[in-house]
Write a protein that holds these residues in place. Sequence first.
Motif, PDB file in Angstrom:
ATOM      1  N   PHE A  69       0.898  -1.301  -0.134  1.00 19.16           N
ATOM      2  CA  PHE A  69      -0.127   0.046  -0.043  1.00 19.16           C
ATOM      3  C   PHE A  69       0.782   1.130  -0.164  1.00 19.16           C
ATOM      4  N   LEU A  70       1.856   1.250   0.900  1.00 16.86           N
ATOM      5  CA  LEU A  70       2.768   2.549   1.091  1.00 16.86           C
ATOM      6  C   LEU A  70       3.208   3.115  -0.309  1.00 16.86           C
ATOM      7  N   PRO A  71       3.884   2.144  -1.074  1.00 13.34           N
ATOM      8  CA  PRO A  71       4.539   3.031  -2.144  1.00 13.34           C
ATOM      9  C   PRO A  71       3.429   3.575  -3.326  1.00 13.34           C
ATOM     10  N   THR A  72       2.319   2.721  -3.626  1.00 10.93           N
ATOM     11  CA  THR A  72       1.278   3.209  -4.282  1.00 10.93           C
ATOM     12  C   THR A  72       0.774   4.455  -3.983  1.00 10.93           C
ATOM     13  N   MET A  73       0.170   4.496  -2.462  1.00  8.18           N
ATOM     14  CA  MET A  73      -0.337   5.677  -1.894  1.00  8.18           C
ATOM     15  C   MET A  73       0.479   6.902  -1.796  1.00  8.18           C
ATOM     16  N   SER A  74       1.874   6.608  -1.847  1.00  8.59           N
ATOM     17  CA  SER A  74       2.873   7.758  -1.909  1.00  8.59           C
ATOM     18  C   SER A  74       2.733   8.355  -3.150  1.00  8.59           C
ATOM     19  N   ARG A  75       2.824   7.542  -3.956  1.00  4.63           N
ATOM     20  CA  ARG A  75       2.838   7.965  -5.451  1.00  4.63           C
ATOM     21  C   ARG A  75       1.456   8.913  -5.614  1.00  4.63           C
ATOM     22  N   ILE A  76       0.346   8.297  -5.287  1.00  4.20           N
ATOM     23  CA  ILE A  76      -1.048   8.922  -5.477  1.00  4.20           C
ATOM     24  C   ILE A  76      -0.829  10.442  -4.897  1.00  4.20           C
ATOM     25  N   LEU A  77      -0.309  10.234  -3.580  1.00  3.79           N
ATOM     26  CA  LEU A  77      -0.234  11.745  -2.816  1.00  3.79           C
ATOM     27  C   LEU A  77       0.723  12.828  -3.560  1.00  3.79           C
ATOM     28  N   LEU A  78       1.829  12.309  -4.100  1.00  6.36           N
ATOM     29  CA  LEU A  78       2.930  13.132  -4.733  1.00  6.36           C
ATOM     30  C   LEU A  78       2.414  13.755  -5.924  1.00  6.36           C
ATOM     31  N   GLU A  79       1.434  12.703  -6.716  1.00  6.23           N
ATOM     32  CA  GLU A  79       1.136  13.167  -7.882  1.00  6.23           C
ATOM     33  C   GLU A  79      -0.160  14.057  -8.117  1.00  6.23           C
ATOM     34  N   HIS A  80      -0.518  14.307  -6.779  1.00  8.24           N
ATOM     35  CA  HIS A  80      -1.872  14.849  -6.347  1.00  8.24           C
ATOM     36  C   HIS A  80      -3.208  14.480  -7.143  1.00  8.24           C
ATOM     37  N   ARG A  81      -3.103  13.064  -7.139  1.00 10.40           N
ATOM     38  CA  ARG A  81      -4.090  12.479  -7.947  1.00 10.40           C
ATOM     39  C   ARG A  81      -5.523  12.337  -7.020  1.00 10.40           C
ATOM     40  N   PHE A  82      -6.775  12.417  -7.729  1.00 10.80           N
ATOM     41  CA  PHE A  82      -8.059  11.938  -6.746  1.00 10.80           C
ATOM     42  C   PHE A  82      -8.245  13.270  -6.074  1.00 10.80           C
ATOM     43  N   ARG A  83      -7.995  14.388  -6.289  1.00 12.93           N
ATOM     44  CA  ARG A  83      -7.997  15.658  -5.459  1.00 12.93           C
ATOM     45  C   ARG A  83      -9.646  15.939  -5.509  1.00 12.93           C
TER      46      ARG A  83
END
Length: 163
Positions: A76-90
């Motif tokens: 979960f951690l690497p995927t969620m980190s990438r999602i947050l850093l890419e500002h996805r699903f704002r």
Amino acid sequence: MAEDKESAKAIVSELHKRISSAFDVFDHESNHTVDVREIGTIIRSLGCFPTEAQLHDVIAEIEEEEPTGFIRFERFLPTMSRILLEHRFRPVPEDLLLQAFEVLDQQKRGHLDPEELTRYLTQEGEPFTQEEMEEMLSAAVDPDKNLIFYKDFVSVMTVDDPW
């Protein structure tokens, strides 16, 4: 240059702490796993609001080869980190939500009736479930007038983007 690297490390470290804290709330056995059905709640608690289809894609990415019904933190951690850093699903901005309600309010009354909104949200696009509709209407409907004054409701349902 070294300052930038330290700053980036601090940001990633803080991000990992936030993700870990959100995950831990649902790690009832303290074994670094959560029920796959909790992933949407965890992601939303981190300020991301994927559609159901997007959520299924994220789950498919982090699930084991042979799904067990549980998600491990290390996946979960690497995927969620990438999602947050890419500002996805704002989150959707307040003015855009207001515009959506105004489109539904063709008579420009400033309100919708619950039946009207239920019809739109259960028959168009990605339909709400009965449970989702009941939950939304319990927060949206003015109990005295049995109407949804959407300007008030929009201000209640928007969140400040933490990033």
